[in-house]
Scaffold this active site. Sequence first.
Site, PDB file in Angstrom:
ATOM      1  N   LYS A  99     -42.794  36.566  -7.926  1.00  0.00           N
ATOM      2  CA  LYS A  99     -42.800  37.316  -6.667  1.00  0.00           C
ATOM      3  C   LYS A  99     -44.079  38.134  -6.549  1.00  0.00           C
ATOM      4  CE  LYS A  99     -40.632  41.552  -8.286  1.00  0.00           C
ATOM      5  NZ  LYS A  99     -41.099  42.903  -8.053  1.00  0.00           N
ATOM      6  N   HIS A 151     -46.973  35.380 -22.454  1.00  0.00           N
ATOM      7  CA  HIS A 151     -48.368  35.000 -22.181  1.00  0.00           C
ATOM      8  C   HIS A 151     -49.280  35.416 -23.336  1.00  0.00           C
ATOM      9  CE1 HIS A 151     -46.880  34.379 -18.100  1.00  0.00           C
ATOM     10  NE2 HIS A 151     -48.017  33.772 -17.808  1.00  0.00           N
TER      11      HIS A 151
END
Lengths: 200, 294
Positions: A106, A38
Amino acid sequence: MTEFSLSTPLDEAAIRQLNIGDVVYLNGTIFTGRDEVHIHALKLLNEGKDIPVELKDAALFHCGPIMQKEHEKWHLVAAGPTTSSRMNSLEPEFISKFGVRAIIGKGGMSKPTLDVMGDFGCVYLAITGGAALLAAKGIKNVLGVHWLDLGMPEALWVLESQNFGPLIVAMDSHGKSLYEKVRSDTERNMEDVRKILKLD
Amino acid sequence: MITENVVKQATFELLRNAVTVLPRDINEALKKAYETEEEAIPKMQLKNILDNIELAKAGPLPMCQDTGIHIFYVTYGKDMIMKVEEAIKDGLREATKSVPLRPNAVHPLTRNNPGDNTGLKMPYINYRFSDEDFLEIAVMPKGAGSENMSALKMLTPSQGLAGIKEFVLNTMVNAGGKPCPPTIIGMGIGGSADISMKLAKEALLRPVNAPNKDPQIAELEKDLYEAINTLGIGPMGLGGKTTVLGVNIEYAYCHTASLPVAVNIQCWAARRATARIHKDGSIEHITHPKEGEI
């Protein structure tokens, strides 16, 4: 609990039909990306440079796999999800600038990410944390790797999936989040919880 | 004789056992959780977990890609002081290559990854002493998802038991699905800031079906277990009846002016393994008596 089998590249219509609680199985290319991917990809983008993969209409997997090299070819050993909330501050920009359609992870993500998912047409797909061998069964091939200098877990791996799942639509493109639902359930349960613990 | 080679071999076997086969108490608790859940989503999460456990055992392969950082507990028996750090490091390097484990240990600032799970003070080894005739080594490979949700609170004595309960509740609500529930809560009460944290981690070495021997602490463990499972966070935070598989508490006396409380969360993949090395150099596995079995 409607079941869907989707293939990449994912178009907006395919994503908009999904609602929280639905089950998805994915086919086609999946990119791994966690903290460093990212940071690195957004830095290059903001410097006007290209990144080595096309993330438009793509599925991004918050995952740092275990890979093993055999006969000069990477082989995936285990590939469960990492905790998505670490990417909370980077994901809204990542989705809107690169055009990602599905985030697999998750634990869920924050409201700004949910808002961008609604604006742009993107979903969050929850995969069972820790179940890394089950996940690996849905990956047929390692197509490539970029930025391996970031280390095995942080590199950008390109995976070919087949029947990858089951994935639960946990945040949809209509502003709904299973995690928000659970949070309000938790608040409602708090009275019973406090009674058990004899708190005021 | 206990040689460095035996320690290296034991370390390797401990790591392979730990990451591929869960201890019996955790397996049983997960199966029970699967039976308890009624809704489709939590049941599916637990089924995935149980299926994954079988795949890991059959491999044998690491059940989770996050094979953790490596916390060791070395207990020296009588007249057994020897340097084990290099042997443990070698065993870990070997396991990283051939089990395989994910190379997780990085420099905290540069994030440079040496690629073999070793670095300054890593693996981390706790040393203890006993009057037994063996050297005991326990390993807890600790994943970051659960570790990142750990918390420490320096309560005031007047906040007391109620303050402890409030703190644990807040920690668990804040953690939600992030630490891969159903989790195990390790708690340390008392001591000092660092001692309570250390106790919280040590509490995770105890099986979930073995309550603290102190009845007052055992009651707190039971109450917190019941209360947290009433929250409804559920497997993976997607809702359900099972949020924790157990609450384990250790305590120590503390300063009259303080009340430290530490929470160290362990994911469902609560990997731990213990072995004893006897004086003749034989390795006896305690948590995993036979290869691939518990």
